[in-house]
Design a protein around this motif. Structure first.
Motif, short mmCIF file in Angstrom:
data_model
loop_
_atom_site.label_atom_id
_atom_site.label_comp_id
_atom_site.label_asym_id
_atom_site.label_seq_id
_atom_site.Cartn_x
_atom_site.Cartn_y
_atom_site.Cartn_z
N ASP A 113 0.81 -1.23 0.00
CA ASP A 113 0.00 0.00 0.00
C ASP A 113 0.83 1.27 0.00
O ASP A 113 0.30 2.36 -0.11
CB ASP A 113 -0.91 0.02 1.25
N TYR A 114 2.12 1.09 0.13
CA TYR A 114 2.98 2.25 0.35
C TYR A 114 3.33 2.93 -0.97
O TYR A 114 3.58 2.28 -1.98
CB TYR A 114 4.26 1.76 1.04
N THR A 115 3.29 4.26 -0.96
CA THR A 115 3.80 5.00 -2.12
C THR A 115 4.83 6.00 -1.61
O THR A 115 4.67 6.57 -0.51
CB THR A 115 2.69 5.77 -2.84
N VAL A 116 5.85 6.19 -2.38
CA VAL A 116 6.93 7.10 -1.96
C VAL A 116 6.41 8.53 -2.06
O VAL A 116 5.93 8.93 -3.12
CB VAL A 116 8.17 6.92 -2.83
N PRO A 117 6.49 9.30 -0.99
CA PRO A 117 6.11 10.70 -1.10
C PRO A 117 7.12 11.43 -2.00
O PRO A 117 8.27 10.99 -2.12
CB PRO A 117 6.18 11.22 0.33
N SER A 118 6.67 12.51 -2.59
CA SER A 118 7.59 13.25 -3.46
C SER A 118 8.74 13.84 -2.64
O SER A 118 8.61 14.08 -1.43
CB SER A 118 6.83 14.38 -4.17
N GLU A 119 9.85 14.03 -3.29
CA GLU A 119 11.06 14.59 -2.71
C GLU A 119 11.65 13.72 -1.61
O GLU A 119 12.37 14.18 -0.74
CB GLU A 119 10.81 16.00 -2.15
N LYS A 120 11.31 12.46 -1.59
CA LYS A 120 11.93 11.57 -0.61
C LYS A 120 12.39 10.31 -1.34
O LYS A 120 11.78 9.90 -2.32
CB LYS A 120 10.95 11.19 0.48
N THR A 121 13.44 9.68 -0.79
CA THR A 121 13.86 8.42 -1.39
C THR A 121 13.16 7.28 -0.68
O THR A 121 12.85 7.36 0.50
CB THR A 121 15.39 8.23 -1.26
N LEU A 122 12.96 6.23 -1.45
CA LEU A 122 12.24 5.09 -0.91
C LEU A 122 12.97 4.48 0.28
O LEU A 122 12.36 4.18 1.31
CB LEU A 122 12.05 4.05 -2.01
N VAL A 123 14.27 4.35 0.14
CA VAL A 123 15.03 3.66 1.18
C VAL A 123 14.87 4.35 2.52
O VAL A 123 14.52 3.72 3.53
CB VAL A 123 16.52 3.61 0.77
N ARG A 124 15.07 5.65 2.53
CA ARG A 124 15.02 6.36 3.81
C ARG A 124 13.61 6.35 4.38
O ARG A 124 13.39 6.03 5.54
CB ARG A 124 15.44 7.82 3.59
N ASP A 125 12.68 6.71 3.51
CA ASP A 125 11.32 6.90 4.00
C ASP A 125 10.71 5.59 4.47
O ASP A 125 10.07 5.53 5.52
CB ASP A 125 10.46 7.51 2.90
N LEU A 126 10.94 4.53 3.70
CA LEU A 126 10.33 3.25 4.06
C LEU A 126 10.91 2.75 5.38
O LEU A 126 10.19 2.21 6.22
CB LEU A 126 10.56 2.23 2.94
N THR A 127 12.22 2.93 5.56
CA THR A 127 12.82 2.51 6.82
C THR A 127 12.15 3.23 7.99
O THR A 127 11.82 2.60 9.01
CB THR A 127 14.33 2.82 6.82
N ALA A 128 11.93 4.51 7.80
CA ALA A 128 11.29 5.28 8.88
C ALA A 128 9.87 4.77 9.12
O ALA A 128 9.44 4.62 10.27
CB ALA A 128 11.26 6.76 8.51
N LYS A 129 9.18 4.50 8.01
CA LYS A 129 7.81 3.99 8.13
C LYS A 129 7.78 2.68 8.92
O LYS A 129 6.99 2.50 9.85
CB LYS A 129 7.25 3.72 6.72
N ILE A 130 8.69 1.77 8.51
CA ILE A 130 8.73 0.47 9.18
C ILE A 130 9.00 0.66 10.66
O ILE A 130 8.38 0.02 11.52
CB ILE A 130 9.81 -0.42 8.52
N SER A 131 9.91 1.59 10.95
CA SER A 131 10.23 1.83 12.36
C SER A 131 9.00 2.28 13.13
O SER A 131 8.80 1.86 14.27
CB SER A 131 11.32 2.91 12.49
N SER A 132 8.19 3.11 12.47
CA SER A 132 7.00 3.58 13.19
C SER A 132 6.02 2.43 13.42
O SER A 132 5.40 2.32 14.47
CB SER A 132 6.33 4.71 12.41
N TYR A 133 5.92 1.54 12.43
CA TYR A 133 5.06 0.36 12.62
C TYR A 133 5.56 -0.47 13.79
O TYR A 133 4.80 -0.93 14.62
CB TYR A 133 5.03 -0.52 11.37
N VAL A 134 6.88 -0.63 13.78
CA VAL A 134 7.46 -1.49 14.81
C VAL A 134 7.17 -0.90 16.19
O VAL A 134 6.80 -1.62 17.13
CB VAL A 134 8.98 -1.66 14.58
N SER A 135 7.30 0.41 16.28
CA SER A 135 7.07 0.99 17.60
C SER A 135 5.61 0.82 18.02
O SER A 135 5.31 0.65 19.20
CB SER A 135 7.48 2.47 17.62
#
Lengths: 320, 721
Positions: free
Chosen positions: A31-53
Motif C-alpha cells: 500500500d505504500y507509495t513514496v512521497p515526493s522529494e523523498k527516497t524510498l530507502v530512507r522513508d520506508l525505513t522510517a515507516k517500518i520503524s513507526s510500525y514497529v514501535s
C-alpha cells in the motif's frame, strides 16, 4: 490490526507472531507509495520503524521478530537506487515471502526431520506449553508409526498446553496432561523432553516461556535428555545469564484471578495494597547446562556450538 | 468419605420448613431387559462385577454418600441372589443408612415395581429413583433443593430428571454408552422438560414436534447432546400416578412420554443438568465397557477401586493407571499395560501381555497369553497361548491352550473353550440353551423366561458338575475339542445391533457402513421427496434442449403417479392429495393441465394394473377409480384446455402404454362425460383439433364418432324439449 491481536493474545507463539508481522509488513509495503522529494530507502525505513514501535506498544517484540525486522531493514538498505518504486516494492515483498518460507517453514521441516530420528518406539516424551515445532515433530513421528506416549505439561495462567493437547488427542496420540506442579512425579517415567524456544542466546542459554527452565532442571536431575527445538532465525548473539534483566511482564491480573473459581479469588483487591507486588513473567532463561541438545535447521548441535550458528547465520544474512 | 456431603445434605433438608422426612431412595435391582444375556440368565445384572465390585455396590455407596438414609431395593429376577448378597455384605448394618429389600416375583417392568412399592406404602416424601446399575458421584443437594423449591411453587412439578452433556457419534446416532441419541426439548428458563424422544426415526431424517409445543412456549431449546442419567428425583405422586395408569411399564417410554403428552393432569417434569459430576447407567455391554474405563480413569472418584474397598482386599494404584490387588504372582517377563486392573490372588505366567483389561480374583493366566480390552471375572483359567481381544469372560470359565476370542465375544459362567478353538466374533456362549420363547416385547420376555430359568438353574447348579462329564461330547462340538457350552444362535433382530452394543470398539468399516447407510437414506429422502433436486438445480436444462424438458416432464409424471398410488394405498384424504399434487406442480413449475394429465394417467394406470379378466371388468375398475378420485381430478379441470389435455393423454395411453383401453375408448369417454369430468365443449373442440391430423391419429375420433354425434345432437334435443 496485528498489534491488537498480539495485545489480546489471539496470536501467540514465536513463529505465529513473526509470520503475522511479516505479512502485515508485506501489506504495508504494497500500500505504500513514496512521497515526493523523498527516497524510498530512507522513508520506508522510517515507516517500518513507526510500525514497529506501534507493535512494541501492543506487546514487546520477541527476539525472533527483532531478527526479522533487522533482516527487512537491511534488505531495504541494500536496495539499489536505480530500481524503480514498483520494482523495489515487489522485490521487498518477495524477500519477505522467501524469509517466511525458508527461515520458518522450511526450517521447521528440517527440524522435524532431524528430531524424529531421536524418537524411538516405547518412548515417553514430555513437552511443556505449546510449541509449533514440537507439535510437528510429534505428529510426524506418529505418522511414521512410532509407538510413543506424550506427556503435556502445562501451567497457569496461559494454559497453552490445552490447545496442543487437544490437537494431539484429535489426531489419536495417547497423551497425559498435567500441570507443572506435578512435573517431578511424572518425570520418572519420561524418556525424553522436547521443548520449544523463543530464542537461543549465544552462550547456549535457552530463552523460552516461563516454566521451561524448571522443566529442564527437573529433567536434568532425573537424567532425562532435554532436546530444544529452535529455528536458526531465532538465534541471537546476546548473552544473558538470568531471566530478570531482559524479560516481558504480563498482566498481573492473570495470575491473581482464576476465572470460574470464586472461592480462590482472595486477591481481588490487590491493587490497593502497597506491600504486594504481583510478578507475571512471560519468559525465563534456561542455562545451557540443562540442555542436552539443540535441534535447528542446520542440524543437531550441543548448546556450546550456538555461537557458530549465530555467526554463520549472520554471515548468510549479509550475503543475501 | 461421604461424611461432609452428608451433613451438607442434611442442612438443606432442615432448611425446608416442612416436617423433616428422611431422604428415601428406590433402587430397582432389575433392568427388565435382556441386553446382558446370556449372563443374566444365571446372575442378576446388579451383581455383575464392574471393575471387580458388584454394580449394586457402586449405586449404594453413592446413595449413602449423597445423603440418602433409607433405600428400598426392589428385587425381581434372581431376587434370592440379590437378597443373599446384601445380607452377607455390610449394607444391612450401616448406621444412618438402612437398606430394605422388597421382593416381587411377578413384576415385569419398572412400572409394576413402582406399583408394588406403592402398595407397601413405605415412601413418605420425595425420593430418588435409580436402577441398580447406576454409577455416579454427583451430589444430590443441589438437585434436591431445586426440586423442593419448584414443588413449593407448583405442586405439579413431580419429577426432576438428571441429565448430562454427552457427545454422540453422528454416524451411528449413539453415545459412548451405546444408547441411542435422545432428543429433548427443554424450556431454557424454567428447565422444564417439554419433549423426550429416545427412539427417533432416522430413516425419515425428521423430528415431529407438536404445534402446540411451539405455540405454548415462547422459547424452547432442543438438545440431542444430552445423556439421560436415569437418576430421577420424584415426589410421592409419581407412585400414585403409576398406580392410576396401570398401563405404564417403562419409566421413560411410557411414564415420561405419558406425562408430557397428556396435559390433562398438568404434571410437569424438570431437568437438572450436571457438569463436572459423573453419572451413567450401564445399559448394555458397550456402556459396561465405557463405565469401566471411566472408573479406571478415575472420573468417578471416589468410586474407584483403590478408594472403595469391598471385601477384605486392598487395591493399590500404580503409575499409568494400573491397579493391583494384593497377593498377585506375576512373572518377570509378563507385561501389564496401562489402565488395567488385576484382582486378588491372580497368577500371571511368562511373556503374557495384559493391556487395557480388568482381571478378577483368583484367575490363572498361563504363558504367552495376549489379553487386550477384556473383562475377565473371577476364577477364570486361561491356559498357555490364548489370545483374547475385547470380550467378557465370566466366572469359572476355562480357556484351553491355544484358543482365542475374537472381538465382542461374551462367555457366560463356567463355559469351557476347547483347544485351539477360535470363538467367532460377537458370539454369546453359555452353558444354558437360549430360551425358546421369543416374545415380541422384550420386557415381557424377560419376565417370562426368568421363571423358567430359575427352575433350570437350580437343576444345573446341583448337577452341573456331573452333567459336564455326561454331556461332554455333545456341546463339545460347538466349542472345539473338550469345550463345554452352547453358542447362542443369533436372533435376526439383534444381528444388526450387536456391534453397537458389544464391548468391542466399533470398527472402522462399521462406521463407514453406517455413514453410507445414512447417505443412502438421505438420498432416498431426496428421491422420494417432493423436492427433487433436478427441477431446481438445472436451470440451464430449460434452454439447452428439449430432451431435458421431456425428462423433467417424465419425472413429474412419475412423481404424481407415486403420490397418487401412495394416496390409494394409505387412504390419504382427497384434499391432502390435492395439496401434494399442488406442491409438485409448484416445484416443477407446471400448469394445471399438466397436473390433470398426469393425475389422469396415474388413475388409469392404476385401474389397468388392478386385476381384471375382461374388458367389462376393466371398465368397472376405471369407473370405480374415477368415481372415488373425481374430486381431485376435477379440481384441475376448470378450463377446457385442461380437459382436452386429459383426452389427449388418454388417447396417448391407448396407443402406447395401455393398449387394453383402446377398444374401450369411447365407452370411458362417455362415462367421464356423464360424471362431469369432461364437458361437452372439450370433446367437441378435441374433435375439431383432430380434423387436420393424420389419418392414423383419427382412430379414436372415429371410434368416438357415434358418441360425438350424439353429443352434437343432444343440445338440439334439449331445445326441442
Amino acid at each position: 490490526m496485528v498489534g491488537l491481536q498480539y495485545l489480546s493474545g489471539d496470536i501467540s507463539g514465536g513463529n505465529a507472531r513473526c509470520i503475522a508481522m511479516l505479512q502485515a509488513f508485506q501489506d504495508a509495503i504494497r500500500d505504500y507509495t513514496v512521497p515526493s522529494e523523498k527516497t524510498l530507502v530512507r522513508d520506508l525505513t522510517a515507516k517500518i520503524s513507526s510500525y514497529v514501535s506501534f507493535l512494541i506498544e501492543c506487546r514487546p517484540l520477541s527476539i525472533s521478530m527483532g531478527n526479522a525486522i533487522r533482516f527487512l531493514k537491511s534488505q531495504i538498505a541494500k536496495l539499489p537506487l536505480t530500481l524503480s518504486e514498483s520494482e523495489s516494492k515487489s522485490s521487498l515483498q518477495s524477500d519477505i515471502e522467501n524469509f517466511i518460507y525458508e527461515k520458518i517453514i522450511l526450517a521447521d521441516k528440517a527440524i522435524v526431520e532431524h528430531a524424529v530420528t531421536k524418537i524411538r518406539d516405547g518412548d515417553v516424551l514430555l513437552t511443556y506449553g505449546s510449541s509449533s515445532a514440537v507439535e510437528m515433530i510429534l505428529l510426524h513421528a506418529y505418522e511414521l508409526g512410532k509407538q510413543f506416549r506424550v506427556v503435556v505439561v502445562d501451567s497457569r495462567p496461559r494454559l497453552r498446553g490445552k490447545l496442543l493437547l487437544r490437537r494431539l488427542v484429535e489426531k489419536g496420540l495417547s497423551c497425559t496432561y498435567t500441570h507443572i506442579n506435578a512435573v517431578s512425579y511424572i518425570m520418572q517415567e519420561v524418556t525424553r523432553v522436547f521443548l520449544g524456544a523463543s530464542s537461543v542466546l549465544s552462550n547456549g542459554t535457552v530463552y523460552s516461556g516461563v516454566g521451561t527452565a524448571c522443566v529442564a532442571m527437573v529433567a536434568h536431575s532425573f537424567h532425562v535428555p532435554v532436546i530444544v527445538c529452535c529455528e536458526a532465525f531465532k538465534f541471537h548473539e546476546r548473552v544473558q545469564l538470568d531471566s530478570i534483566c531482559s524479560n516481558e511482564l504480563g498482566d498481573p491480573d492473570a495470575i491473581s484471578k482464576v476465572s470460574g473459581r470464586e472461592d480462590v479469588n482472595d486477591l481481588d483487591a490487590w491493587a490497593n495494597t502497597e506491600n504486594l507486588q504481583l510478578l507475571n513473567l512471560i519468559y525465563d532463561a534456561t542455562p545451557s547446562d540443562y540442555v542436552s541438545m539443540i535441534v535447528t535447521d542446520y542440524g543437531m548441535i550441543p548448546p556450546t556450538s550456538v555461537p557458530v550458528v549465530v555467526r554463520k547465520y549472520s554471515r548468510e544474512q549479509v550475503w543475501i | 468419605m461421604g461424611a461432609p456431603k452428608k451433613s451438607s445434605a442434611r442442612v438443606s433438608e432442615d432448611h425446608d420448613e416442612l416436617v423433616r422426612v428422611p431422604l428415601q431412595a428406590i433402587l430397582i435391582a432389575d433392568s427388565f431387559t435382556t441386553k446382558f444375556r446370556p449372563i443374566t440368565l444365571e446372575r442378576p445384572k446388579v451383581l455383575l462385577p464392574l471393575v471387580n465390585a458388584p454394580m449394586i455396590n457402586y449405586t449404594l455407596t453413592w446413595l449413602e454418600s449423597a445423603g440418602v438414609e433409607e433405600v428400598f431395593v426392589f428385587c425381581c429376577a434372581h431376587s434370592k441372589q440379590v437378597i443373599n448378597y446384601l445380607e452377607k455384605s455390610e449394607w444391612f448394618n450401616q448406621p444412618n443408612f438402612t437398606v430394605t429389600t422388597i421382593e416381587s416375583q411377578n413384576s415385569v417392568s419398572a412400572g409394576d415395581a413402582l406399583r408394588v412399592i406403592y402398595e407397601r406404602n413405605v415412601i413418605h416424601g420425595d425420593f430418588v429413583l435409580v436402577s441398580g446399575d447406576t454409577v455416579s458421584n454427583m451430589s444430590l443437594t443441589q438437585a434436591l433443593l431445586e426440586h423442593k423449591e419448584r414443588k413449593k411453587k407448583d405442586s405439579n412439578a413431580v419429577m426432576t430428571m438428571v441429565i448430562k452433556r454427552s457427545k454422540t457419534n453422528p454416524a451411528i446416532h449413539q453415545s459412548r454408552l451405546g444408547t441411542d441419541e435422545i432428543f429433548m426439548a427443554i424450556d431454557p428458563d424454567t428447565k422444564q422438560l417439554l419433549y423426550y424422544e429416545d427412539k427417533a426415526d432416522y430413516s425419515k431424517g425428521t423430528l415431529h414436534l407438536e404445534n402446540s409445543l411451539l405455540a405454548d412456549n415462547p422459547s424452547l431449546s432442543l438438545h440431542h447432546d444430552k445423556q439421560d442419567c436415569y437418576i430421577d428425583i420424584c415426589s410421592p405422586e409419581v407412585l400414585s400416578l403409576f398406580t392410576d395408569n396401570f398401563d405404564y411399564q417403562h419409566l421413560r417410554r411410557h411414564f415420561v412420554k405419558g406425562l408430557l403428552v397428556d396435559d390433562i393432569m398438568g404434571y410437569k417434569i424438570f431437568v437438572h443438568e450436571i457438569c463436572s459430576d459423573y453419572a451413567a447407567r450401564i445399559d448394555n455391554f458397550r456402556s459396561y465397557d465405557t463405565v469401566s474405563k471411566d472408573i479406571i480413569h478415575r472420573w468417578t472418584y471416589p468410586l474407584v477401586p483403590d478408594v472403595m474397598n469391598f471385601g477384605n482386599t486392598t487395591t493399590k494404584l500404580e503409575r499409568q493407571g494400573i491397579y493391583r490387588a494384593s497377593e498377585i504372582s506375576q512373572s518377570q517377563s509378563a507385561v501389564v499395560g496401562p489402565f488395567s486392573v488385576i484382582g486378588f490372588g491372580t497368577k500371571i505366567g511368562n511373556n503374557t501381555k495384559i493391556l487395557n483389561s480388568v482381571v478378577g480374583e483368583g484367575c490363572k493366566i498361563g504363558s504367552n497369553v495376549h489379553i487386550e480390552g477384556c473383562y475377565i471375572w473371577d476364577n477364570v483359567t486361561i491356559e498357555d497361548g490364548c489370545k483374547l481381544r475385547y470380550g467378557i469372560v465370566c466366572d469359572g470359565v476355562t480357556m484351553k491352550s491355544g484358543s482365542a476370542l475374537e472381538p465382542g465375544v461374551v462367555l457366560s459362567f463356567k463355559v469351557v473353550v476347547g483347544k485351539e478353538f477360535v470363538v467367532p466374533t460377537y458370539s454369546q456362549v453359555s452353558l444354558l440353551q437360549q430360551p425358546i420363547e421369543e416374545d415380541s416385547d422384550e420386557e415381557l420376555e424377560y419376565a417370562d423366561s426368568t421363571s423358567a430359568i430359575t427352575s433350570t438353574l437350580d437343576k444345573s447348579d446341583g448337577e452341573s458338575d456331573s452333567e459336564l462329564s455326561d454331556t461332554h461330547f455333545n456341546p463339545a462340538s460347538e466349542l472345539g475339542f473338550g469345550g463345554v457350552g452352547y453358542i447362542w444362535p443369533k436372533c435376526e433382530g439383534g444381528h444388526e445391533e450387536e456391534w453397537r452394543h458389544s464391548v468391542a470398539p466399533i470398527t472402522e468399516d462399521k462406521i463407514l457402513e453406517a455413514v453410507k447407510a445414512l447417505e443412502d437414506e438421505l438420498e432416498l429422502i431426496l428421491d422420494g421427496n417432493t423436492l427433487p433436486p433436478s427441477g431446481e438445480l438445472k436451470p440451464n436444462s430449460i434452454d439447452s434442449d428439449e430432451d431435458d424438458n421431456d425428462d423433467l416432464r417424465d419425472d413429474f409424471d412419475k412423481e404424481v403417479e407415486e403420490t397418487f398410488l401412495r394416496a390409494v394405498h394409505e387412504n390419504i384424504q382427497e384434499n391432502h392429495l390435492t395439496l401434494e399434487v399442488n406442491s409438485l406442480k409448484l416445484s416443477y413449475n407446471k400448469i394445471a393441465a399438466d397436473c390433470a394429465g398426469a393425475l389422469f394417467y396415474a388413475m388409469m394406470k392404476y385401474a389397468v394394473d388392478m386385476p381384471h379378466s375382461s374388458a367389462e371388468r376393466l371398465t368397472q375398475n376405471v369407473q370405480a377409480v374415477l368415481a372415488k378420485w373425481k374430486k381431485v381430478l376435477t379440481s384441475y379441470l376448470n378450463d377446457m384446455d385442461e380437459q382436452i389435455e386429459v383426452i389427449l393423454k388418454f388417447e396417448e395411453m391407448c396407443l402406447e402404454s395401455a393398449k387394453e383401453y383402446a377398444p374401450l375408448f369411447a365407452q370411458i369417454l362417455h362415462y367421464m362425460y356423464n360424471e362431469d369430468i369432461i364437458e361437452e365443449d372439450a370433446i367437441l373442440s378435441w374433435e375439431d383439433e383432430k380434423k387436420e391430423a393424420d389419418e392414423s391419429d383419427k382412430v379414436f375420433v372415429k371410434q368416438a364418432q357415434t358418441f360425438i354425434q350424439w353429443l352434437k345432437e343432444a343440445p338440439e334435443e334439449d331445445e326441442e324439449e
